[in-house]
Design a protein around this motif. Structure first.
Motif, short mmCIF file in Angstrom:
data_model
loop_
_atom_site.label_atom_id
_atom_site.label_comp_id
_atom_site.label_asym_id
_atom_site.label_seq_id
_atom_site.Cartn_x
_atom_site.Cartn_y
_atom_site.Cartn_z
N PRO A 169 0.81 -1.24 0.00
CA PRO A 169 0.00 0.00 0.00
C PRO A 169 0.84 1.27 0.00
O PRO A 169 0.39 2.30 -0.52
CB PRO A 169 -0.83 -0.12 1.29
N SER A 170 2.05 1.21 0.56
CA SER A 170 2.88 2.42 0.59
C SER A 170 3.29 2.86 -0.80
O SER A 170 3.61 4.03 -1.02
CB SER A 170 4.12 2.18 1.47
N ASP A 171 3.29 1.93 -1.78
CA ASP A 171 3.58 2.31 -3.16
C ASP A 171 2.46 3.16 -3.76
O ASP A 171 2.64 3.77 -4.82
CB ASP A 171 3.78 1.05 -4.02
N TYR A 172 1.30 3.17 -3.09
CA TYR A 172 0.15 3.91 -3.59
C TYR A 172 -0.28 5.01 -2.62
O TYR A 172 -1.42 5.42 -2.58
CB TYR A 172 -1.01 2.94 -3.85
N GLY A 173 0.69 5.48 -1.81
CA GLY A 173 0.45 6.63 -0.95
C GLY A 173 -0.21 6.34 0.37
O GLY A 173 -0.63 7.27 1.07
N VAL A 174 -0.33 5.06 0.76
CA VAL A 174 -0.91 4.70 2.06
C VAL A 174 0.23 4.32 2.99
O VAL A 174 0.80 3.24 2.87
CB VAL A 174 -1.91 3.54 1.93
N ASP A 175 0.56 5.20 3.92
CA ASP A 175 1.73 4.96 4.76
C ASP A 175 1.54 5.61 6.13
O ASP A 175 1.79 6.79 6.32
CB ASP A 175 3.00 5.52 4.08
N PHE A 176 1.04 4.82 7.09
CA PHE A 176 0.86 5.29 8.45
C PHE A 176 2.04 4.83 9.31
O PHE A 176 2.90 4.08 8.87
CB PHE A 176 -0.46 4.75 9.04
N TYR A 177 2.05 5.30 10.56
CA TYR A 177 3.02 4.75 11.51
C TYR A 177 2.73 3.27 11.72
O TYR A 177 1.57 2.82 11.65
CB TYR A 177 2.92 5.46 12.86
N GLY A 178 3.77 2.48 12.01
CA GLY A 178 3.60 1.06 12.33
C GLY A 178 3.53 0.87 13.83
O GLY A 178 2.77 1.53 14.53
N ASP A 179 4.36 -0.05 14.37
CA ASP A 179 4.35 -0.33 15.80
C ASP A 179 4.73 0.90 16.62
O ASP A 179 5.73 1.57 16.32
CB ASP A 179 5.32 -1.47 16.12
N VAL A 180 3.94 1.16 17.67
CA VAL A 180 4.24 2.26 18.59
C VAL A 180 4.29 1.71 20.01
O VAL A 180 3.61 0.73 20.34
CB VAL A 180 3.19 3.40 18.50
N LEU A 181 5.10 2.32 20.84
CA LEU A 181 5.18 1.99 22.26
C LEU A 181 4.27 2.97 23.00
O LEU A 181 4.39 4.18 22.83
CB LEU A 181 6.63 2.12 22.75
N PHE A 182 3.36 2.42 23.83
CA PHE A 182 2.40 3.29 24.51
C PHE A 182 2.23 2.88 25.96
O PHE A 182 2.69 1.81 26.40
CB PHE A 182 1.05 3.28 23.78
N THR A 183 1.55 3.70 26.72
CA THR A 183 1.22 3.42 28.11
C THR A 183 -0.10 4.12 28.43
O THR A 183 -0.76 4.67 27.55
CB THR A 183 2.35 3.88 29.06
N SER A 184 -0.46 4.12 29.70
CA SER A 184 -1.69 4.79 30.12
C SER A 184 -1.37 6.19 30.63
O SER A 184 -0.24 6.49 31.03
CB SER A 184 -2.37 3.99 31.24
N GLU A 185 -2.38 7.04 30.61
CA GLU A 185 -2.21 8.40 31.11
C GLU A 185 -1.85 8.39 32.59
O GLU A 185 -1.03 9.20 33.05
CB GLU A 185 -3.49 9.18 30.87
N SER A 186 -2.43 7.44 33.36
CA SER A 186 -2.14 7.37 34.79
C SER A 186 -0.69 6.98 35.05
O SER A 186 -0.09 7.43 36.04
CB SER A 186 -3.08 6.37 35.47
N GLU A 187 -0.10 6.16 34.18
CA GLU A 187 1.30 5.77 34.35
C GLU A 187 2.23 6.98 34.20
O GLU A 187 3.16 7.17 34.99
CB GLU A 187 1.67 4.68 33.33
N THR A 188 1.97 7.81 33.17
CA THR A 188 2.83 8.98 32.98
C THR A 188 2.62 10.02 34.08
O THR A 188 3.54 10.77 34.41
CB THR A 188 2.55 9.63 31.61
N ARG A 189 1.40 10.05 34.63
CA ARG A 189 1.11 11.03 35.69
C ARG A 189 1.64 10.59 37.05
O ARG A 189 2.28 11.36 37.76
CB ARG A 189 -0.40 11.25 35.77
N ASP A 190 1.40 9.32 37.41
CA ASP A 190 1.78 8.83 38.75
C ASP A 190 3.21 8.32 38.82
O ASP A 190 3.80 8.31 39.90
CB ASP A 190 0.81 7.71 39.17
N TYR A 191 3.76 7.87 37.68
CA TYR A 191 5.12 7.32 37.68
C TYR A 191 5.94 7.92 36.54
O TYR A 191 6.37 7.21 35.63
CB TYR A 191 5.08 5.79 37.54
N PRO A 192 6.13 9.22 36.56
CA PRO A 192 6.86 9.87 35.45
C PRO A 192 8.31 9.40 35.33
O PRO A 192 8.82 9.25 34.23
CB PRO A 192 6.78 11.36 35.80
#
Length: 563
Positions: free
Chosen positions: A198-221
């Motif tokens: 699909p990227s040959d036809y202009g479809v190119d999003f981000y792939g794997d991302v590392l994420f967490t919860s909002e509470s984790e970034t707030r309580d355990y920065p």
């Protein structure tokens, strides 16, 4: 002096004990993967194997995919603190789920459309009227491809993903797969896969991302920052030492039982390296503008009707000093108890250190341009810089806007050119030279403007064929207007010169004729001639010739005196 050293030793010992007690025995956290063990998650294995998590005082348990449960649900339930997901984590955010993206590991989409020989699919238009297997993010990729290619959404039947059924049921034309691994797996099993990227036809999003919860970034920065830092360090190591990490993966539970061998993992690494682009982009880099573009595309596809800023989705800690805030409080308290002198001395040293750091930061700021400064310079100069990746057909821009940076592929860029100039770009795409330079007209708003297009190849593959081009669009509209004005002046000068030549010819003839007559009459005039009447006739003719010469000179003076 001896007592002073003892006090320093005691204080240092107490500080060390306090610091160790503040960290305890290390935080235990879980990382939820989006699939089973393979090179797709090599960076996290490397961080664990090489002790990068341990160095940050973290104990990390890496959990494989659990059927029926997404990484987002597991992290938000508290069963894991961190997870791996795709760019469709944006949909969870739009639904109000408190997720935070820490890093984008894959800069390009890892999905492709896979078919088999005999099922009549080799290009996107072949998908019309067919059944396609897709799940979650795969469906989004498929819809985006159909929209780009102008294929009606209802012309395709999307069926639930079932690998066994796909190979048994020939009525299913294709399925969406993870292109870094599954095609090699099916090839090893004896199938002949055909892929559409699909990227040959202009479809190119981000792939794997590392994420967490909002509470984790707030309580355990502190923990969040340490986990992110150790994970990215692990990815750097894994991409530099792939064979070492492949050995480690082959020893993980269930890997060999799935038929995975070294060759398959090696092929997966080679594809992933192109998706991560470690030589071009800092590992984990994420761009707010690109997330906004992905959200816009999701809205166009009707996947989400909610639109809000992605600013709260992305984790960009503004101040990392908070990592040591707790320790600093303990240290200051202890120093106050031991002696006021040490407190004052430490404050004095810290004050000087901050001053020196500020000086270094000021010097560093003055010595380099940031992206906004460069953008301002390019805007004022009327210059647009861009990169074109020939394989992924992706464009990235830096410079003045003018709606040009909305083009995501070279085909869209070509369609914006004047019809008389499109052949020039076709010639470039056909030949793919190392250098290219042409004057083109491109549509800006409702009018065409002249631009100077210069292109240079800056990265090549193993066969020395260009992979990535860097180009410039320089505004030459004003120059072209001046050229047209000069052309008009040149034509006017040519006309004026022609008229002057005619005038000079006529004038020279009018001057020369009386002079020739005078010479002839003077030869005929004879002072001793007895025939006075003949001499008088000659004199009269001389007067006539002189008068004509005088009239011509007066006309010439009159003409040359005019502006």
């Amino acid at each position: 002096m001896a007592s002073y050293r003892k006090i320093v030793f005691v204080v240092a010992s107490l500080i060390l004990i306090l610091v160790q007690s503040s960290y305890g025995q290390g935080d235990t956290v879980n990382l939820q993967l989006r699939w089973k063990h393979q090179f797709q998650f090599a960076g996290y294995y490397a961080a664990q194997k090489k002790g990068f998590y341990e160095n940050e005082n973290l104990k990390v348990k890496i959990q494989e995919y659990t059927p029926g449960h997404s990484s987002v649900d597991i992290v938000l339930s508290g069963e894991a603190q961190y997870g791996v997901f795709g760019s469709d984590v944006l949909l969870s955010y739009m639904q109000g789920k408190p997720v935070k993206v820490l890093a984008c590991i894959f800069q390009h989409s890892p999905y492709s459309i896979l078919s088999l020989e005999g099922r009549g699919v080799s290009k996107p238009t072949d998908l019309s009227g067919k059944k396609i297997m897709a799940a979650e993010m795969g469906s989004i990729i498929l819809k985006s491809l159909l929209q780009n290619e102008g294929i009606p959404q209802d012309s395709i039947a999307v069926v639930p993903l079932n690998i066994d059924r796909f190979f048994k049921d020939s009525t299913i034309a294709a399925l969406i797969v993870y292109k870094a691994f599954e095609p090699f797996k099916y090839e090893k099993e004896g199938y002949k896969p055909i892929q559409i990227d699909p990227s040959d036809y202009g479809v190119d999003f981000y792939g794997d991302v590392l994420f967490t919860s909002e509470s984790e970034t707030r309580d355990y920065p502190e923990r969040t920052e340490k986990f992110k830092r150790a994970s990215l360090r692990g990815w750097e190591y894994a991409l530099e030492h792939p064979d070492e990490i492949i050995d480690y993966i082959l020893k993980l539970p269930g890997v060999k039982e799935r038929g995975i061998d070294r060759q398959m993992l090696r092929k997966e690494f080679l594809v992933m390296e192109k998706l991560i682009r470690p030589n071009l982009v800092e590992i984990g880099h994420m761009n707010k503008g690109r997330w906004e573009f992905i959200l816009k595309r999701f809205s166009q596809l009707g996947i989400t009707t909610v639109h809000k800023s992605t600013e709260d989705l992305l984790y960009f800690p503004e101040n990392k000093v908070f990592m040591y805030a707790k320790v600093s409080v303990y240290l200051i308290g202890l120093l106050l108890v031991v002696a006021l002198f040490f407190f004052i001395r430490s404050v004095f040293i810290k004050h000087n250190l901050v001053r020196e750091q500020q000086k270094v930061m000021e010097m560093d700021t003055k010595s380099r341009f940031n992206e906004e400064s460069l953008r301002l310079i390019l805007n004022n100069a009327g210059i647009l810089l861009w990169d074109w990746n020939r394989l992924s057909n992706s464009f990235s821009f830096l410079g003045y806007n003018d709606d040009i940076d909305s083009y995501t592929s070279i085909y869209q860029f070509k369609n914006a050119l004047h019809t008389e100039d499109q052949d020039k770009l076709d010639m470039f795409v056909d030949l793919l030279p190392e250098n290219f330079r042409e004057e083109i007209r491109i549509k800006i708003g409702e009018t065409f403007q002249w631009k100077l297009l210069t292109i240079k190849a800056r990265k090549f593959d193993d066969e020395n064929s260009p992979l990535i081009y860097t180009g410039m669009l320089i505004d030459i509209s004003e120059i072209k207007q001046k050229e047209e004005h000069l052309d008009e002046l040149s034509k006017e000068l040519e006309t004026t010169n022609s008229e002057l030549e005619k005038f000079a010819y006529i004038t020279s003839h009018n001057i020369r004729a009386p002079i020739v007559n005078l010479e002839s009459l003077m030869d005929f005039y004879d002072v001793d001639c007895i025939d006075k009447e003949a001499n008088n006739d000659i004199v009269n003719k001389i007067h006539i010739s002189v008068q004509r010469l005088k009239d011509t000179l007066e006309d010439l003076i009159l003409v040359t005196s005019r502006k």
